[in-house]
Design a protein around this motif. Structure first.
Motif, PDB file in Angstrom:
ATOM      1  N   ALA A  30       0.831  -1.197   0.000  1.00 14.97           N
ATOM      2  CA  ALA A  30       0.000   0.000   0.000  1.00 14.97           C
ATOM      3  C   ALA A  30       0.872   1.255   0.000  1.00 14.97           C
ATOM      4  N   SER A  31       0.265   2.376  -0.293  1.00  6.97           N
ATOM      5  CA  SER A  31       0.978   3.651  -0.260  1.00  6.97           C
ATOM      6  C   SER A  31       1.550   3.898   1.133  1.00  6.97           C
ATOM      7  N   ALA A  32       2.810   4.290   1.177  1.00 11.19           N
ATOM      8  CA  ALA A  32       3.526   4.614   2.424  1.00 11.19           C
ATOM      9  C   ALA A  32       3.766   3.403   3.324  1.00 11.19           C
ATOM     10  N   GLU A  33       3.394   2.196   2.885  1.00 12.15           N
ATOM     11  CA  GLU A  33       3.642   1.007   3.691  1.00 12.15           C
ATOM     12  C   GLU A  33       5.114   0.599   3.610  1.00 12.15           C
ATOM     13  N   GLN A  34       5.623   0.017   4.688  1.00  6.84           N
ATOM     14  CA  GLN A  34       7.010  -0.438   4.734  1.00  6.84           C
ATOM     15  C   GLN A  34       7.036  -1.954   4.904  1.00  6.84           C
ATOM     16  N   VAL A  35       7.703  -2.628   3.977  1.00  8.03           N
ATOM     17  CA  VAL A  35       7.696  -4.091   3.948  1.00  8.03           C
ATOM     18  C   VAL A  35       9.124  -4.615   3.815  1.00  8.03           C
ATOM     19  N   ALA A  36       9.456  -5.611   4.608  1.00  4.68           N
ATOM     20  CA  ALA A  36      10.724  -6.332   4.464  1.00  4.68           C
ATOM     21  C   ALA A  36      10.436  -7.663   3.786  1.00  4.68           C
ATOM     22  N   LEU A  37      11.199  -7.965   2.752  1.00  6.52           N
ATOM     23  CA  LEU A  37      11.081  -9.244   2.044  1.00  6.52           C
ATOM     24  C   LEU A  37      12.352 -10.035   2.306  1.00  6.52           C
ATOM     25  N   ILE A  38      12.207 -11.137   3.034  1.00  8.01           N
ATOM     26  CA  ILE A  38      13.372 -11.908   3.438  1.00  8.01           C
ATOM     27  C   ILE A  38      13.471 -13.180   2.606  1.00  8.01           C
ATOM     28  N   GLY A  39      14.698 -13.544   2.260  1.00 14.12           N
ATOM     29  CA  GLY A  39      14.914 -14.742   1.471  1.00 14.12           C
ATOM     30  C   GLY A  39      16.387 -15.063   1.362  1.00 14.12           C
ATOM     31  N   GLU A  40      16.682 -16.278   0.908  1.00  9.42           N
ATOM     32  CA  GLU A  40      18.070 -16.717   0.792  1.00  9.42           C
ATOM     33  C   GLU A  40      18.791 -15.947  -0.311  1.00  9.42           C
ATOM     34  N   SER A  41      20.114 -15.847  -0.182  1.00  8.82           N
ATOM     35  CA  SER A  41      20.929 -15.255  -1.241  1.00  8.82           C
ATOM     36  C   SER A  41      20.784 -16.089  -2.508  1.00  8.82           C
ATOM     37  N   GLY A  42      20.614 -15.427  -3.631  1.00  9.44           N
ATOM     38  CA  GLY A  42      20.448 -16.127  -4.887  1.00  9.44           C
ATOM     39  C   GLY A  42      19.051 -16.667  -5.107  1.00  9.44           C
ATOM     40  N   GLY A  43      18.106 -16.258  -4.243  1.00  7.64           N
ATOM     41  CA  GLY A  43      16.757 -16.781  -4.345  1.00  7.64           C
ATOM     42  C   GLY A  43      15.824 -16.010  -5.258  1.00  7.64           C
ATOM     43  N   ARG A 188       9.257   7.238   6.117  1.00  6.35           N
ATOM     44  CA  ARG A 188       8.099   7.580   6.949  1.00  6.35           C
ATOM     45  C   ARG A 188       7.806   9.073   6.894  1.00  6.35           C
ATOM     46  N   SER A 189       8.830   9.892   6.972  1.00  7.12           N
ATOM     47  CA  SER A 189       8.623  11.346   7.014  1.00  7.12           C
ATOM     48  C   SER A 189       8.117  11.885   5.681  1.00  7.12           C
ATOM     49  N   GLU A 190       8.426  11.207   4.581  1.00  2.00           N
ATOM     50  CA  GLU A 190       7.995  11.682   3.265  1.00  2.00           C
ATOM     51  C   GLU A 190       6.882  10.813   2.674  1.00  2.00           C
ATOM     52  N   SER A 191       6.315   9.930   3.486  1.00  2.73           N
ATOM     53  CA  SER A 191       5.203   9.057   3.053  1.00  2.73           C
ATOM     54  C   SER A 191       5.550   8.261   1.800  1.00  2.73           C
ATOM     55  N   ILE A 192       6.746   7.681   1.796  1.00  2.40           N
ATOM     56  CA  ILE A 192       7.228   6.874   0.674  1.00  2.40           C
ATOM     57  C   ILE A 192       7.038   5.399   1.015  1.00  2.40           C
ATOM     58  N   ALA A 193       6.441   4.654   0.117  1.00  7.93           N
ATOM     59  CA  ALA A 193       6.345   3.203   0.311  1.00  7.93           C
ATOM     60  C   ALA A 193       7.746   2.609   0.211  1.00  7.93           C
ATOM     61  N   LEU A 194       8.024   1.600   1.033  1.00 11.57           N
ATOM     62  CA  LEU A 194       9.361   1.006   1.098  1.00 11.57           C
ATOM     63  C   LEU A 194       9.282  -0.503   0.988  1.00 11.57           C
ATOM     64  N   LEU A 195      10.069  -1.052   0.072  1.00  6.02           N
ATOM     65  CA  LEU A 195      10.266  -2.495  -0.020  1.00  6.02           C
ATOM     66  C   LEU A 195      11.754  -2.772   0.106  1.00  6.02           C
ATOM     67  N   MET A 196      12.136  -3.411   1.198  1.00  6.26           N
ATOM     68  CA  MET A 196      13.544  -3.737   1.429  1.00  6.26           C
ATOM     69  C   MET A 196      13.717  -5.242   1.383  1.00  6.26           C
ATOM     70  N   VAL A 197      14.645  -5.718   0.576  1.00  5.73           N
ATOM     71  CA  VAL A 197      14.937  -7.147   0.548  1.00  5.73           C
ATOM     72  C   VAL A 197      16.194  -7.411   1.366  1.00  5.73           C
ATOM     73  N   THR A 198      16.198  -8.536   2.053  1.00  2.00           N
ATOM     74  CA  THR A 198      17.304  -8.868   2.943  1.00  2.00           C
ATOM     75  C   THR A 198      17.327 -10.369   3.194  1.00  2.00           C
ATOM     76  N   HIS A 199      18.472 -10.866   3.596  1.00  3.74           N
ATOM     77  CA  HIS A 199      18.545 -12.256   4.058  1.00  3.74           C
ATOM     78  C   HIS A 199      18.670 -12.308   5.575  1.00  3.74           C
ATOM     79  N   SER A 200      18.667 -11.114   6.205  1.00  2.00           N
ATOM     80  CA  SER A 200      18.899 -11.020   7.646  1.00  2.00           C
ATOM     81  C   SER A 200      17.592 -10.829   8.408  1.00  2.00           C
ATOM     82  N   MET A 201      17.332 -11.719   9.346  1.00  2.00           N
ATOM     83  CA  MET A 201      16.146 -11.573  10.178  1.00  2.00           C
ATOM     84  C   MET A 201      16.284 -10.382  11.113  1.00  2.00           C
ATOM     85  N   ASP A 202      17.504 -10.036  11.495  1.00  2.00           N
ATOM     86  CA  ASP A 202      17.710  -8.873  12.351  1.00  2.00           C
ATOM     87  C   ASP A 202      17.239  -7.602  11.650  1.00  2.00           C
TER      88      ASP A 202
END
Length: 225
Positions: A30-43, A188-202
């Motif tokens: 959604a607009s301004a929503e922040q989501v982390a997408l986690i997965g293995e390297s090379g996935g 958050r301050s500029e109401s930008i939707a964020l999708l960050m991909v990572t392999h780190s649960m931290d």
């Protein structure tokens, strides 16, 4: 802001035939929503980001960003749309070595509207703690400082969607938290939707919404090489 339906991406194999890397029935942000997408390297995480950004074309399916169907655009059309609507934080920074920090940030504006706002460029560098290094070139900055310039550049064009590809992978642990804070707080301050991909649960644990690539992609990671 982002809607993916029945997305398939295949690559031609050197010896012939095709390798299916992604098969995503449904994925939305959604607009301004922040989501982390986690997965293995090379996935397939980076491939997915490249498809959303229009750097790659889909084999089939639908990718809608800000109500624009990317799969119907030409390569040039996707480039123009990305410049105007999407910010991208690369894992390897992709700063131009011959340009200063502020010039690299200004390039983020040029790719979008074509209008350069020097005051905003300097303000962004101040926000990432690099106001005093605005005229330094990348090779005069630490790895963490280069990533901060890359974040400022990604925000320069006032995007509606920010894509971040393992943004803490190449910075030391001490800098990782500050890099995450910068990206999350700036979006958050500029109401930008964020999708960050990572392999780190931290890293993923910093987000209210966490998705696993294995849950949205029908192609098992072990079959990808």
């Amino acid at each position: 802001m982002l809607t993916i339906e029945n997305l398939i991406k295949k690559f031609q194999q050197p010896g012939g035939g095709e390798l299916t890397v992604l098969d995503v029935p449904k994925f939305e942000i959604a607009s301004a929503e922040q989501v982390a997408l986690i997965g293995e390297s090379g996935g397939g995480k980076t491939t997915l980001l490249h498809l959303i950004a229009g750097m790659l074309s889909a084999t089939s399916g639908s990718i809608r960003v800000d109500n624009i169907e990317l799969t119907r655009l030409s390569e040039q059309g996707r480039d123009r749309f990305r410049a105007a609507t999407i910010g991208y934080v690369f894992q390897t920074f992709n700063l131009l070595p011959a340009f200063s920090a502020v010039e690299n940030v200004k390039l983020g504006m040029t790719f979008g509207s074509g209008r350069v706002d020097s005051e905003r460029a300097l303000d962004l560098l101040d926000r990432v703690g690099l106001a005093e290094r605005a005229n330094y070139r990348p090779n005069q900055l630490s790895v963490g400082q280069q990533q901060r310039v890359a974040i400022a550049r990604a925000l320069a064009g006032r995007p509606k969607l920010l894509l971040a590809d393992e943004p803490t992978a190449n910075v030391d642990p001490a800098s990782a938290d500050s890099v995450l804070d910068l990206i999350i707080d700036s979006c958050r301050s500029e109401s930008i939707a964020l999708l960050m991909v990572t392999h780190s649960m931290d890293v993923a644990d910093r987000f209210e919404r966490i998705e696993r690539l294995e849950d949205i992609n029908r192609i098992p990671a072990l079959k990808q090489s």
